[in-house]
Design a protein around this motif. Sequence first.
Motif: not given
Lengths: 191, 320, 613
Positions: B96-98, B100-102, B104-105, B107-108
């Motif tokens: 899940q935390m990985n 989430t990082a993806l 956000f990217i 989203l960016f």
Amino acid sequence: MMGKPIATTRTVMGVSTGKLAVWWLIVSEIVIFGGLLASYVMHRIGHPEWAASAAHTDVRIGGLNTMVLLTSSLMAVLAHAAAGRGDGPLAAKRLAVTIGFAVMFLCVKAYEWTTEISHGYTITASGFWQFYYVAAGIHAAHIIAGAIIMGFVMMQARRNHELGRVELIGLYWHFVDLVWIFLFPLLYIAK
Amino acid sequence: MASADAATHDDHGHGNGKVPGALRGFLKDDHEWFYFQTWMILTGLFIISYIGPFIGEALHMFAITMVTAFGIAVVKAGLVIKRFMHLMDEPKFIWQMNATALVFILLFFFWVAPDVMSHEGANWGNQAGASITMTTHIEDFDPDVVWTERCATCHGEEGRGDGPAGTAIYPRPTDFTSRAYWATADHDIMATAILDGGVALGRSRYMPAFRTAFAAGHGGGHEGEVDTLPGERTEQLIARIMTFRPPPEAAPAPAPVAVPTREPTPTPTPEPVIDDTVALDGYGLIPGGEVVPAPAPAPTGPSEAELAARAQYIQGRVFN
Amino acid sequence: MATAAPHAHDHGHDDAHPEESWVIKYLWSTDHKIIGLQYLFTGMAMAIIGGYFAYAFRMQLAFPGESVPTYGVVSPAQYNAMVTNHGTIMIFWVAMPVLIAAFGNFLIPLMLGCDDMVFPRINRLSYQIFLLSALVLIASFFVPGGGFGGAWTSYPPLSSEAGYSLTPLGSTIWLLAVALEFVAFLLGGINFITTTMNSRAPGMKYTDIPMVVWMIVLASIIFMASVGPLIAGAIMLLFDQNLGTHFFDPTAGGDPLLWQHLFWFFGHPEVYVVLLPAMGIVAEIITTFARKKLFGYKTVLYTAIATGILSFFVWAHHQFVAGIDPRMANLFTATTVLISIPIAEMCFVYIGTLYGGSIRFTTPMLWALAFIFEFLIGGVTGIFLGASGSDIYFHDTYFVLAHFHYTFFPIAIIGTFAALTYWFPKMFGRHLNESLGKIHFWGTVIPFNMIFIPLFILGVGGQHRRIYSYEHFPELFQPWQQDLRVMATVSLLVMLVFQALFLMNFFYSIFKGKKASKNPYNANTLEWLADSPPAHGNFLHLAEMPVVHRGPYEFNHPDRDEDYWPQWLPPEGVSAAPPADPEPAADPEPADESADQDADQDSDQDSDEESAS
């Protein structure tokens, strides 16, 4: 060195502390490479003229390096399997092979870059080439760092010390491999 | 799927019954044979992604290249994550935390891409980005298409200097329907502007140079051989622009300085900041085409001396 | 409840932590408390540099062209360099190291009942890289060409082209310093997160974690998830500066807007990275000195997580006038207005905590209350800037500057003073002088408002930022405007004088202050179980490592005579076990299955946090 603090030995979340930290490290790497590659992709789509520069990358060399890294990943996971059985010396041997592949990757990369630079495709040649060198360069820096750390882990594993670290460096190594799996189509195949 | 795989995973317990004899020395147990099989799958996928572009080229289907390149990259990544990194065997918060990082990217990417990828909109324009895209190489030259795609964004479809990106530019793009323009323009000036850009004439830097775009070969970058193609294409484009020229009047208006663009800067100093201020004062919001008086200071504005003092001050501030 | 950790015996105090020489103890230590203090003192030293810059350029604005005492005449290039580095230092070398690294290092292991961080040597490395980055930054002031002057946002082309910035070396070294600092905080952040996730004391559920620890960990996660694109961007900018690439140069196919996006994708979450720890500090202080349970622990927690998520959706409100797509501007206006909801909710919770409490106006409490009050002003003025319509008018005026300082001053200065005065007895084993502390409080907060309220007025009047001297702009050089500038500068001088008073109080009390007991405030969290100051290893000399039995804010519990109920006390003194009492931890050592299930449960709960941030 003094003994480990009690804090290091606790595993409230059910994952060993080292592995948890490596996963968080990978999270932070995801956003670094993600930001870079997102910037590259949006430029690449917005600048169709970059295809002219991209046509000059050598897919054969890129492909060779892909295989080198995939194979090194296999050796890393085999080292983890050996360490899991408590066979430190075998794990160390397999890590040594992994490091060998890392060195091979860097040699191929050096040859590739030398060729390209001597043909005038330097980092300032065009928008494509600057992203090419920065993305592949940051990735290569991760290969170098990983290989050095792997060397330390190998020395410990040979004496059956800290065998858990074989898995941790393996996780990192697979992540570096993953980045290359995406760099390969982005920089070499999609023209 | 995860459970099925976990089952296979477990099957590979400890024996080495499944390892082919030739590899017994290298692979100690079924677990390692499983890793080796994964590696073989990865190699197969790699070969597909390698030959994909050749098939795509042969069939003239770029989509095949894209699918074999990125589709297979995703599959390969999935295999490495699942079988080498054992992500699914960890507590689920790890993936899940990985993820989430993806997210956000992504989203960016999707919230930045509108700015970086697109170079014009309804009421705005990214002139710098647009001029780069506009000067990409042209394969099949058709003056009408080139006018619509490369010129009309600023000069307007009708040549009035009112294209969507043009409305945000100072000085305004040339209005080809204005008699004032044709009073001063000649063939050489137009050819220079098209081939070498507004800068070559000391006019707007937003007018890009099309020499490379019109050239033969791969265009862009380093292969700028001198050939006759740019000249020929420019002639065609000038002929296209000439269609906007209004019929001559009986008594042409006396126009001393009638070009609604910036005057050539005499000194070769690097683009000083002041230039824009002067350009704004002189040509601000005057619609193109009218005869513009020489930029005289507005009666209520700062005096000439004051302007000079400011300019000197800014100069000092920039180059101190 | 005999839950003594067997490790306590393995790690006898003397074996694990032998006597150390002064250098090993204070400069090369792996002890989290020493590292926290190192961060604290480095941050204070950098704050003095940043404050001195503020003094010099405010003097230039109030008395343009005149020689500034102790500095001399400020040249335009020096003015730019000082403004830039004031911003950089105060955010990256004061707010972050003090709020996150110093208090995070000091408090997290103590509050979680650990003997140290999980990776003590990485922790030490993190501080050393941070110290190196500070030295590199200071070095950038003295290179030929002077320090970097392109604002802390370092937009290209001002930052990428030496021809514009005229600081060929300064801008590169500045960028390197910032990059090193990011590395330091990534290492520190992984340590904080891992420690909190994996090394909590037995029995500590995720709702038993003190709020300040939650906030520091959330801040570390937000930092880690947002800084990546900027690290990539910093490498690109470095190459633009030194290798002649054109990532951000529009004349060669680059895009300067991309830098702004890369920067603000980090830069806006960064605001919450420093805000959340300050919010956590205030939660600790308010509950202790109102003698009341936190009004809605989970509300604060979830709103903090919501803030963390939303903070990734608002970044482009810094770029409304930068030429971004106006449709995106509408979107970012909406998200920006949304993010005020969770922040306001947190403030309401804190005010709700005060209601009906028995409030003691100690110095830390005054700081905490001032934080809420001043930060509210900062938050409310932000709405004008978050809405793209009004931002077009306000952008790049002193209104922005005043708004920014009304958020960051409460966070970085007021929040720090709150924490410093509150935990000072635990850090140094002595008390600060209360009367001096209160004088210092009023002497800081009143001048602070006197500095920035005039700047609000000037900003609404259209005074543009980043101007060296307004003499050449007659419409901005009216007497009333200049009077307001002088007023702000004089207030700044007054404020700086009172900081000297604080430093005197601080250093005097470290050596000569009144001795502090273990738990001087009768507070509940685990750090008050340790000695003041705690020895290396924190709890190792106790009979057993602490075990947690309840939440951190159990003040004035109806079943108890005393008005506080520490987390570490076993529940045997209670006649009838209250229903809210958590079931005792199955077994502190997760060697068997029951503990694994426990861990699974925890991971489920915490997975919310992960996916959230």
